[in-house]
Scaffold this motif. Structure first.
Motif, PDB file in Angstrom:
ATOM      1  N   THR A  26       0.836  -1.204   0.000  1.00 28.66           N
ATOM      2  CA  THR A  26       0.000   0.000   0.000  1.00 28.66           C
ATOM      3  C   THR A  26       0.869   1.251   0.000  1.00 28.66           C
ATOM      4  O   THR A  26       0.590   2.215  -0.720  1.00 28.66           O
ATOM      5  N   ALA A  29       2.270   1.648  -3.445  1.00 21.01           N
ATOM      6  CA  ALA A  29       1.236   2.168  -4.350  1.00 21.01           C
ATOM      7  C   ALA A  29       1.018   3.658  -4.104  1.00 21.01           C
ATOM      8  O   ALA A  29       0.833   4.436  -5.057  1.00 21.01           O
ATOM      9  N   MET A  30       1.062   4.056  -2.845  1.00 24.40           N
ATOM     10  CA  MET A  30       0.905   5.471  -2.515  1.00 24.40           C
ATOM     11  C   MET A  30       2.055   6.284  -3.101  1.00 24.40           C
ATOM     12  O   MET A  30       1.851   7.379  -3.641  1.00 24.40           O
ATOM     13  N   LEU A  54      -7.256   9.219  -2.628  1.00 26.84           N
ATOM     14  CA  LEU A  54      -6.638   7.891  -2.601  1.00 26.84           C
ATOM     15  C   LEU A  54      -5.450   7.860  -1.653  1.00 26.84           C
ATOM     16  O   LEU A  54      -5.255   6.878  -0.918  1.00 26.84           O
ATOM     17  N   THR A  55      -4.659   8.924  -1.655  1.00 24.94           N
ATOM     18  CA  THR A  55      -3.505   8.992  -0.755  1.00 24.94           C
ATOM     19  C   THR A  55      -3.964   8.980   0.695  1.00 24.94           C
ATOM     20  O   THR A  55      -3.380   8.285   1.543  1.00 24.94           O
ATOM     21  N   MET A  58      -5.127   5.426   1.530  1.00 28.52           N
ATOM     22  CA  MET A  58      -3.992   4.497   1.638  1.00 28.52           C
ATOM     23  C   MET A  58      -3.158   4.782   2.878  1.00 28.52           C
ATOM     24  O   MET A  58      -2.651   3.845   3.519  1.00 28.52           O
ATOM     25  N   ALA A  61      -4.840   3.205   5.753  1.00 27.94           N
ATOM     26  CA  ALA A  61      -4.655   1.753   5.681  1.00 27.94           C
ATOM     27  C   ALA A  61      -3.255   1.356   6.150  1.00 27.94           C
ATOM     28  O   ALA A  61      -3.102   0.398   6.917  1.00 27.94           O
ATOM     29  N   VAL A  62      -2.237   2.076   5.715  1.00 28.20           N
ATOM     30  CA  VAL A  62      -0.857   1.763   6.124  1.00 28.20           C
ATOM     31  C   VAL A  62      -0.713   1.867   7.631  1.00 28.20           C
ATOM     32  O   VAL A  62      -0.144   0.983   8.286  1.00 28.20           O
ATOM     33  N   LEU A 137     -13.051   1.011   4.892  1.00 24.47           N
ATOM     34  CA  LEU A 137     -11.798   1.426   5.521  1.00 24.47           C
ATOM     35  C   LEU A 137     -11.986   1.579   7.027  1.00 24.47           C
ATOM     36  O   LEU A 137     -11.120   1.185   7.811  1.00 24.47           O
TER      37      LEU A 137
END
Length: 179
Positions: A26, A29-30, A54-55, A58, A61-62, A137
């Motif tokens: 993740t 991807a970020m 999206l950032t 993510m 999530a991280v 999320l």
């Protein structure tokens, strides 16, 4: 504790590698998204729409995917105010108390965040531009908080067993070692 591998240590290692792998992917991807967005913005005058959303998703999530590993390894930010007054033979007791307090706090947060996830689905909460449902999320965050609470409770049990001399070392802050 002995250095022999037990089924629980293998399960813990698989869980740790899995969470670290997903969090790392993740984060990667970020990084790619940010690079593409900045490159598109400055070189082609065409940023990626929704890149900020999206950032943000993510990043959350991280952070929450990493939390259980941080709790298990006891890699929290800590202040050693009590180290000078606690004799080495009582460190296990201090760690039991601290881990139980942290367990309680994480469990309460998990419950509150889960309720926020339910509310997000009831109200149909979505992100502003991309219209991504935020409930998933939020549920992930609640689950990771609950897993972190259970792992911290496990640490408290290990320190307690150390104090009873059932295990040799209860954790990384025990006298004489890191785990």
């Amino acid at each position: 504790m002995t250095s022999m591998s037990t089924p629980w240590s293998r399960v813990g290692r698989v869980m740790q590698l899995g969470l670290e792998g997903v969090a790392g992917a993740t984060l990667f991807a970020m990084m790619l998204l940010t690079t593409a967005d900045v490159s598109g913005r400055y070189f082609f005058n065409s940023p990626i729409l929704g890149a900020v959303e999206l950032t943000q998703l993510m990043l959350a999530a991280v952070i929450f995917l990493s939390l259980p590993v941080v709790c298990w390894r006891e890699e929290h930010i800590s202040v050693d105010l009590l180290d000078a007054i606690f004799p080495a033979r009582w460190i296990w007791l201090r760690q039991v108390i601290v881990n139980l307090i942290v367990t309680g706090a994480l469990w309460v947060m998990a419950g509150r965040v889960w309720a926020l996830g339910e509310r997000a689905f009831e109200w149909g909460d979505v992100t502003e531009f991309l219209r991504i449902q935020t409930g998933y999320l939020i549920y992930l965050m609640a689950i990771m908080l609950a897993v972190s609470a259970l792992l911290t409770l496990g640490r408290a049990v290990l320190y307690f067993l150390e104090g009873l001399k059932v295990v040799e070392r209860g954790g990384s802050l025990s006298p004489g070692g890191d785990q």
